[in-house]
Write a protein that holds these residues in place. Sequence first.
Motif, PDB file in Angstrom:
ATOM      1  N   ASP A  36       0.856  -1.184   0.000  1.00 22.19           N
ATOM      2  CA  ASP A  36       0.000   0.000   0.000  1.00 22.19           C
ATOM      3  C   ASP A  36       0.892   1.233   0.000  1.00 22.19           C
ATOM      4  OD1 ASP A  36      -1.818   2.031   0.444  1.00 22.19           O
ATOM      5  OD2 ASP A  36      -2.613   1.202   2.312  1.00 22.19           O
ATOM      6  N   PRO A  37       0.992   1.929  -1.142  1.00 19.27           N
ATOM      7  CA  PRO A  37       1.899   3.073  -1.212  1.00 19.27           C
ATOM      8  C   PRO A  37       1.525   4.196  -0.251  1.00 19.27           C
ATOM      9  CG  PRO A  37       0.598   2.888  -3.233  1.00 19.27           C
ATOM     10  CD  PRO A  37       0.324   1.679  -2.415  1.00 19.27           C
ATOM     11  N   VAL A  38       0.248   4.397  -0.007  1.00 17.30           N
ATOM     12  CA  VAL A  38      -0.176   5.448   0.925  1.00 17.30           C
ATOM     13  C   VAL A  38       0.289   5.102   2.334  1.00 17.30           C
ATOM     14  CG1 VAL A  38      -2.162   6.633   1.934  1.00 17.30           C
ATOM     15  CG2 VAL A  38      -2.126   6.114  -0.522  1.00 17.30           C
ATOM     16  N   GLU A  39       0.133   3.864   2.721  1.00 13.60           N
ATOM     17  CA  GLU A  39       0.580   3.430   4.050  1.00 13.60           C
ATOM     18  C   GLU A  39       2.098   3.501   4.155  1.00 13.60           C
ATOM     19  OE1 GLU A  39       0.543   2.541   7.873  1.00 13.60           O
ATOM     20  OE2 GLU A  39      -1.243   2.938   6.679  1.00 13.60           O
ATOM     21  N   ALA A  40       2.794   3.167   3.079  1.00 14.84           N
ATOM     22  CA  ALA A  40       4.261   3.250   3.078  1.00 14.84           C
ATOM     23  C   ALA A  40       4.718   4.689   3.288  1.00 14.84           C
ATOM     24  CB  ALA A  40       4.819   2.698   1.775  1.00 14.84           C
ATOM     25  N   LEU A  41       4.081   5.628   2.621  1.00 13.46           N
ATOM     26  CA  LEU A  41       4.432   7.041   2.794  1.00 13.46           C
ATOM     27  C   LEU A  41       4.085   7.527   4.202  1.00 13.46           C
ATOM     28  CD1 LEU A  41       3.398   8.550  -0.641  1.00 13.46           C
ATOM     29  CD2 LEU A  41       5.703   8.204   0.234  1.00 13.46           C
ATOM     30  N   ARG A  42       2.967   7.073   4.720  1.00  9.14           N
ATOM     31  CA  ARG A  42       2.586   7.439   6.088  1.00  9.14           C
ATOM     32  C   ARG A  42       3.645   6.936   7.073  1.00  9.14           C
ATOM     33  NH1 ARG A  42      -2.324   5.229   6.294  1.00  9.14           N
ATOM     34  NH2 ARG A  42      -3.195   7.049   5.269  1.00  9.14           N
ATOM     35  N   GLY A  43       4.107   5.713   6.872  1.00  6.83           N
ATOM     36  CA  GLY A  43       5.152   5.156   7.733  1.00  6.83           C
ATOM     37  C   GLY A  43       6.449   5.946   7.625  1.00  6.83           C
ATOM     38  N   GLU A  44       6.791   6.384   6.428  1.00 12.12           N
ATOM     39  CA  GLU A  44       7.993   7.198   6.261  1.00 12.12           C
ATOM     40  C   GLU A  44       7.860   8.527   6.988  1.00 12.12           C
ATOM     41  OE1 GLU A  44       9.281   7.687   2.228  1.00 12.12           O
ATOM     42  OE2 GLU A  44       9.221   5.538   1.847  1.00 12.12           O
ATOM     43  N   ASP A  45       6.669   9.148   6.904  1.00 15.09           N
ATOM     44  CA  ASP A  45       6.445  10.412   7.620  1.00 15.09           C
ATOM     45  C   ASP A  45       6.578  10.216   9.124  1.00 15.09           C
ATOM     46  OD1 ASP A  45       6.057  11.856   5.299  1.00 15.09           O
ATOM     47  OD2 ASP A  45       3.864  11.730   5.375  1.00 15.09           O
ATOM     48  N   GLU A  46       6.034   9.118   9.628  1.00 18.76           N
ATOM     49  CA  GLU A  46       6.138   8.843  11.067  1.00 18.76           C
ATOM     50  C   GLU A  46       7.599   8.624  11.475  1.00 18.76           C
ATOM     51  OE1 GLU A  46       3.548   5.517  11.713  1.00 18.76           O
ATOM     52  OE2 GLU A  46       1.741   6.714  11.346  1.00 18.76           O
ATOM     53  N   ALA A  47       8.336   7.906  10.664  1.00 18.16           N
ATOM     54  CA  ALA A  47       9.750   7.652  10.968  1.00 18.16           C
ATOM     55  C   ALA A  47      10.547   8.953  10.929  1.00 18.16           C
ATOM     56  CB  ALA A  47      10.325   6.644   9.976  1.00 18.16           C
ATOM     57  N   TYR A  48      10.264   9.811   9.962  1.00 22.47           N
ATOM     58  CA  TYR A  48      10.960  11.096   9.856  1.00 22.47           C
ATOM     59  C   TYR A  48      10.677  11.960  11.091  1.00 22.47           C
ATOM     60  CZ  TYR A  48      12.709  15.450   7.889  1.00 22.47           C
ATOM     61  OH  TYR A  48      13.408  16.599   7.679  1.00 22.47           O
ATOM     62  N   ALA A  49       9.402  12.005  11.505  1.00 26.08           N
ATOM     63  CA  ALA A  49       9.035  12.788  12.686  1.00 26.08           C
ATOM     64  C   ALA A  49       9.739  12.241  13.927  1.00 26.08           C
ATOM     65  CB  ALA A  49       7.521  12.771  12.872  1.00 26.08           C
ATOM     66  N   LEU A  50       9.816  10.949  14.050  1.00 24.80           N
ATOM     67  CA  LEU A  50      10.471  10.328  15.197  1.00 24.80           C
ATOM     68  C   LEU A  50      11.976  10.598  15.187  1.00 24.80           C
ATOM     69  CD1 LEU A  50      10.132   8.550  17.691  1.00 24.80           C
ATOM     70  CD2 LEU A  50      10.425   6.559  16.207  1.00 24.80           C
ATOM     71  N   LEU A  51      12.568  10.586  14.006  1.00 24.24           N
ATOM     72  CA  LEU A  51      14.002  10.804  13.882  1.00 24.24           C
ATOM     73  C   LEU A  51      14.429  12.154  14.453  1.00 24.24           C
ATOM     74  CD1 LEU A  51      16.747   9.863  12.732  1.00 24.24           C
ATOM     75  CD2 LEU A  51      16.085  10.941  10.581  1.00 24.24           C
ATOM     76  N   TYR A  52      13.623  13.175  14.195  1.00 24.54           N
ATOM     77  CA  TYR A  52      13.983  14.524  14.633  1.00 24.54           C
ATOM     78  C   TYR A  52      13.162  14.992  15.837  1.00 24.54           C
ATOM     79  CZ  TYR A  52      16.776  14.638  10.456  1.00 24.54           C
ATOM     80  OH  TYR A  52      17.718  14.352   9.506  1.00 24.54           O
ATOM     81  N   SER A  53      12.580  14.074  16.587  1.00 25.89           N
ATOM     82  CA  SER A  53      11.847  14.449  17.793  1.00 25.89           C
ATOM     83  C   SER A  53      12.800  14.400  18.993  1.00 25.89           C
ATOM     84  CB  SER A  53      10.678  13.497  18.027  1.00 25.89           C
ATOM     85  OG  SER A  53      11.144  12.205  18.335  1.00 25.89           O
TER      86      SER A  53
END
Length: 83
Positions: A36-53
Amino acid sequence: MNQENKDDLTPFTIDLTLEEARRRAEVLAALGPDWDPVEALRGEDEAYALLYSGLDAEQQRIYDRLVAAGVLPGDEPGRAATH
């Protein structure tokens, strides 16, 4: 190269259209029917937010400078670094 030598050359071209279509089909087959490309992008956004939190003040200042300089992408949709 003089004109005589140029006349002896045979043009060489390769059309990679069929190979590119095969490559794309193989990628999609490898991803499988449940990808699911939408879910994959959502997961990337979550990982990016976590990386810089959880940055401390100095880390946040450096992060902000890197975003402003275009070295790191900001948090806008479709983000990508500009340099």
